[in-house]
Design a protein around this motif. Structure first.
Motif, PDB file in Angstrom:
ATOM      1  N   GLN A   1     -35.098  42.897  21.285  1.00 43.42           N
ATOM      2  CA  GLN A   1     -36.383  42.863  20.585  1.00 43.42           C
ATOM      3  C   GLN A   1     -36.626  41.465  20.025  1.00 43.42           C
ATOM      4  N   VAL A   2     -37.803  40.896  20.309  1.00 43.60           N
ATOM      5  CA  VAL A   2     -38.164  39.594  19.725  1.00 43.60           C
ATOM      6  C   VAL A   2     -38.488  39.812  18.250  1.00 43.60           C
ATOM      7  N   VAL A   3     -37.788  39.074  17.394  1.00 41.16           N
ATOM      8  CA  VAL A   3     -37.957  39.224  15.945  1.00 41.16           C
ATOM      9  C   VAL A   3     -38.346  37.884  15.357  1.00 41.16           C
ATOM     10  N   ASP A   4     -39.256  37.908  14.401  1.00 41.09           N
ATOM     11  CA  ASP A   4     -39.730  36.672  13.773  1.00 41.09           C
ATOM     12  C   ASP A   4     -38.741  36.148  12.741  1.00 41.09           C
ATOM     13  N   THR A   5     -38.325  37.012  11.813  1.00 37.98           N
ATOM     14  CA  THR A   5     -37.465  36.630  10.685  1.00 37.98           C
ATOM     15  C   THR A   5     -36.549  37.803  10.350  1.00 37.98           C
ATOM     16  N   VAL A   6     -35.347  37.486   9.891  1.00 47.58           N
ATOM     17  CA  VAL A   6     -34.402  38.531   9.468  1.00 47.58           C
ATOM     18  C   VAL A   6     -34.089  38.348   7.988  1.00 47.58           C
ATOM     19  N   VAL A   7     -34.175  39.445   7.230  1.00 47.12           N
ATOM     20  CA  VAL A   7     -33.803  39.452   5.811  1.00 47.12           C
ATOM     21  C   VAL A   7     -32.581  40.361   5.679  1.00 47.12           C
ATOM     22  N   ILE A   8     -31.445  39.815   5.218  1.00 53.33           N
ATOM     23  CA  ILE A   8     -30.219  40.609   5.158  1.00 53.33           C
ATOM     24  C   ILE A   8     -29.635  40.625   3.741  1.00 53.33           C
ATOM     25  N   ASP A   9     -29.057  41.771   3.404  1.00 58.89           N
ATOM     26  CA  ASP A   9     -28.341  41.891   2.133  1.00 58.89           C
ATOM     27  C   ASP A   9     -26.952  41.298   2.315  1.00 58.89           C
ATOM     28  N   LEU A  10     -26.408  40.718   1.268  1.00 60.26           N
ATOM     29  CA  LEU A  10     -25.109  40.062   1.375  1.00 60.26           C
ATOM     30  C   LEU A  10     -23.963  41.067   1.386  1.00 60.26           C
ATOM     31  N   THR A  11     -24.080  42.131   0.580  1.00 53.76           N
ATOM     32  CA  THR A  11     -22.984  43.087   0.439  1.00 53.76           C
ATOM     33  C   THR A  11     -23.321  44.370   1.187  1.00 53.76           C
ATOM     34  N   MET A  12     -22.674  44.549   2.357  1.00 44.25           N
ATOM     35  CA  MET A  12     -22.900  45.739   3.180  1.00 44.25           C
ATOM     36  C   MET A  12     -21.598  46.186   3.809  1.00 44.25           C
ATOM     37  N   PRO A  13     -21.426  47.482   4.064  1.00 40.85           N
ATOM     38  CA  PRO A  13     -20.240  47.961   4.771  1.00 40.85           C
ATOM     39  C   PRO A  13     -20.289  47.557   6.246  1.00 40.85           C
ATOM     40  N   HIS A  14     -19.173  47.742   6.937  1.00 40.20           N
ATOM     41  CA  HIS A  14     -19.038  47.451   8.376  1.00 40.20           C
ATOM     42  C   HIS A  14     -19.068  45.943   8.631  1.00 40.20           C
ATOM     43  N   ILE A  15     -20.229  45.345   8.660  1.00 38.28           N
ATOM     44  CA  ILE A  15     -20.340  43.889   8.847  1.00 38.28           C
ATOM     45  C   ILE A  15     -21.037  43.324   7.613  1.00 38.28           C
ATOM     46  N   SER A  16     -20.357  42.432   6.897  1.00 39.41           N
ATOM     47  CA  SER A  16     -20.949  41.889   5.667  1.00 39.41           C
ATOM     48  C   SER A  16     -22.106  40.953   5.996  1.00 39.41           C
ATOM     49  N   GLY A  17     -22.907  40.644   4.965  1.00 36.81           N
ATOM     50  CA  GLY A  17     -24.045  39.748   5.158  1.00 36.81           C
ATOM     51  C   GLY A  17     -23.625  38.368   5.628  1.00 36.81           C
TER      52      GLY A  17
ATOM     53  N   SER B   1     -22.725  28.412   0.210  1.00 32.29           N
ATOM     54  CA  SER B   1     -22.021  28.748   1.444  1.00 32.29           C
ATOM     55  C   SER B   1     -22.975  29.296   2.503  1.00 32.29           C
ATOM     56  N   CYS B   2     -23.881  30.173   2.076  1.00 33.57           N
ATOM     57  CA  CYS B   2     -24.839  30.768   3.016  1.00 33.57           C
ATOM     58  C   CYS B   2     -25.799  29.719   3.574  1.00 33.57           C
ATOM     59  N   MET B   3     -26.264  28.819   2.717  1.00 37.95           N
ATOM     60  CA  MET B   3     -27.188  27.781   3.186  1.00 37.95           C
ATOM     61  C   MET B   3     -26.503  26.858   4.188  1.00 37.95           C
ATOM     62  N   LYS B   4     -25.242  26.559   3.944  1.00 35.91           N
ATOM     63  CA  LYS B   4     -24.473  25.739   4.889  1.00 35.91           C
ATOM     64  C   LYS B   4     -24.263  26.458   6.210  1.00 35.91           C
ATOM     65  N   ALA B   5     -24.185  27.796   6.141  1.00 37.62           N
ATOM     66  CA  ALA B   5     -23.967  28.590   7.357  1.00 37.62           C
ATOM     67  C   ALA B   5     -25.245  28.779   8.163  1.00 37.62           C
ATOM     68  N   GLY B   6     -26.363  28.297   7.630  1.00 33.40           N
ATOM     69  CA  GLY B   6     -27.599  28.353   8.411  1.00 33.40           C
ATOM     70  C   GLY B   6     -28.680  29.233   7.848  1.00 33.40           C
ATOM     71  N   ALA B   7     -28.505  29.765   6.617  1.00 22.81           N
ATOM     72  CA  ALA B   7     -29.539  30.607   6.028  1.00 22.81           C
ATOM     73  C   ALA B   7     -30.801  29.788   5.760  1.00 22.81           C
ATOM     74  N   PHE B   8     -31.963  30.380   6.007  1.00 21.76           N
ATOM     75  CA  PHE B   8     -33.234  29.718   5.734  1.00 21.76           C
ATOM     76  C   PHE B   8     -33.500  29.667   4.239  1.00 21.76           C
TER      77      PHE B   8
ATOM     78  N   HIS C   1     -25.261  31.824  15.232  1.00 18.09           N
ATOM     79  CA  HIS C   1     -24.598  31.376  16.457  1.00 18.09           C
ATOM     80  C   HIS C   1     -25.359  31.825  17.703  1.00 18.09           C
ATOM     81  N   GLU C   2     -25.772  33.110  17.729  1.00 23.97           N
ATOM     82  CA  GLU C   2     -26.376  33.675  18.940  1.00 23.97           C
ATOM     83  C   GLU C   2     -27.895  33.497  18.977  1.00 23.97           C
ATOM     84  N   PHE C   3     -28.546  33.479  17.802  1.00 22.24           N
ATOM     85  CA  PHE C   3     -30.012  33.352  17.738  1.00 22.24           C
ATOM     86  C   PHE C   3     -30.401  32.277  16.720  1.00 22.24           C
ATOM     87  N   PRO C   4     -30.054  31.023  16.983  1.00 21.14           N
ATOM     88  CA  PRO C   4     -30.293  29.958  15.998  1.00 21.14           C
ATOM     89  C   PRO C   4     -31.778  29.721  15.702  1.00 21.14           C
ATOM     90  N   GLU C   5     -32.651  30.212  16.578  1.00 23.41           N
ATOM     91  CA  GLU C   5     -34.091  29.995  16.368  1.00 23.41           C
ATOM     92  C   GLU C   5     -34.697  30.947  15.352  1.00 23.41           C
TER      93      GLU C   5
END
Length: 464
Positions: free
Chosen positions: A51-67, A97-104, A76-80
């Protein structure tokens, strides 16, 4: 209602009540109605692959895969894709840390909702401009093709082709378009083309704002509710609502008062407006296209136009060249208007002599394409049969202030030692003959003398 943004934004949080609440806030207070929600971080990457997505908003603290892990994977996979990180805790080191990792961007959940909405809008706008630049680059590299939207624009000029290519490239955008150019250059045709490229099935509503005072401007654009003022016996929909999901074309935008500019800025910036007499905010999905024949940057310096409004309106800007800078289009335009006028006036189609094009090449057309069209209609209205007469065009050119050869005189810089009248006469005749490409009748018209008088001068000038 059209989806905004064009591609959905994705909200990711394991707290479903927060997901639904924030999605509702984005819709009601930000006009963002194209939203996907996911409460399981494991669903995100498979979804982005399909699915083509414009923007992703993610919570930092989540089970399974953290923010933080999800941010790294998306970057890494969708740098755009811009990623906004939201957390329930104010942790500066995590934010860095998040901004260095590429967060907008990075926000605290407890922050005011307006700040969160503004952050999402910035990400949408950033992504939109980036995609438009990509479309523009690919369009410029592609083979030029004329879109049906440009059928009424008659040109073979390279600068005009670049302008049309640019408009075609940015046509999917929702951002405003500012069309600049002298009167008569065809700015309204350009506006219609933008509409045809963007949303041809939707309405195009045009408003000339020149001469509208502040009250008329507000009522014309935004409408009013019943009882808003004396005489307002019923509700009236303004031009903004009539444009709906189509195009709102505002002509002569440079004549707008500073007070009205503030009202327009809110519409452009927030896509919101208030009908006169109402306290209920309405939203607009119309694309705004503006045109002006004045230098807005100079008006900003003079304090007569708001800089913030100008930069909003000029997200996409084109300058339509005057006719004197695209003289190669004259044969095309003459034949186009002759065909058009013959049909409109129910006259037989006259022949167009080469001398007419030569004559028009010598004229600077202060009224541009519109002046040429009016000239042809006027001459053709008095035409009976045969060849389109040159005399009517000569009369028009010579009756125009600074028409003909006087343009040359205004540009001349005289030496300290003035030439004699005889020398000046020779120079003027030579220049007129050069501009007329050797045609004596045309040169005589430029000089404002008869062809016989010019012929005598030429004989005197010729070596014995």
């Amino acid at each position: 209602m059209m989806p905004y943004p064009e591609h959905p934004i994705l909200l990711v949080d394991d707290e479903e009540p927060w997901l639904h609440s924030f999605a509702l806030t984005l819709r009601q207070r930000g006009g963002i109605n194209n939203v996907l929600k996911s409460s399981d971080s494991r669903e995100v990457l498979p979804l982005l692959r399909n699915q083509v997505v414009d923007t992703v908003v993610i919570d930092l603290t989540m089970p399974h895969i953290s923010g933080e892990e999800l941010l790294e994977q998306i970057s890494h996979e969708f740098p755009e894709i811009p990623v906004i990180v939201i957390t329930g805790m104010n942790q500066l080191d995590v934010a860095v840390s998040c901004m260095k990792a590429g967060a907008f961007d990075f926000f605290i959940k407890t922050a005011e909702r307006e700040r969160l909405i503004a952050g999402v809008k910035r990400a949408i706008e950033f992504n939109s401009l980036k995609l438009e630049n990509q479309r523009l680059r690919s369009k410029m590299l592609a083979t030029r093709s004329r879109h049906a939207a440009f059928e009424e624009i008659v040109t073979d000029d390279p600068a005009m082709f670049k302008l049309l290519d640019y408009l075609e490239a940015v046509s999917p955008s929702r951002h405003p378009v500012l069309i600049c150019g002298e009167s008569g250059t065809g700015k309204e045709l350009i506006a219609r083309a933008v509409h045809q490229l963007s949303c041809p099935e939707q309405p195009l509503v045009a408003v000339n704002v020149a001469g509208l005072d502040d009250d008329m401007f507000a009522d014309t654009l935004f409408g009013h509710v019943a009882g808003a003022f004396t005489g307002a016996s019923s509700k009236r929909f303004g031009m903004v609502e009539q444009a709906a999901n189509g195009t709102l074309f505002l002509d002569e935008i440079g004549d707008l008062s500073l007070h009205s500019q503030v009202k327009l800025l809110r519409l452009v910036q927030e896509r919101e407006f208030l009908p006169v007499g109402s306290d209920k905010v309405k939203r607009s999905q119309a694309r705004i296209v503006c045109a002006t024949n004045v230098d807005l940057e100079q008006k900003i310096k003079d304090g007569r136009f708001r800089a913030d409004l100008y930069y909003r309106l000029a997200t996409h800007q084109v300058v339509v060249p005057p006719l004197r800078e695209r003289r190669a289009d004259l044969p095309l335009l003459v034949n186009y208007f002759v065909d058009q006028a013959s049909v409109d006036l129910a006259k037989p189609r006259p022949a167009v002599k080469k001398e007419l094009i030569t004559l028009l090449h010598c004229y600077h057309f202060p009224g541009n394409v519109r002046e040429l069209q009016a000239m042809i209609y006027d001459v053709l209205s008095r035409y009976h049969s045969g060849v389109l007469p040159l005399d009517g065009f000569r009369e028009k050119i010579l009756s125009t202030p600074s028409g003909g050869i006087t343009e040359l005189v205004e540009e001349m810089v005289f030496p300290e030692h003035l030439p004699s009248l005889q020398e000046m006469s020779r120079l003027l005749v030579e220049e007129a003959m050069s501009r007329a490409q050797g045609n004596q009748r045309t040169a005589a018209a430029l000089l404002g003398i008869s062809q016989q008088a010019l012929s005598k001068r030429l004989k005197k000038m010729s070596p014995s």
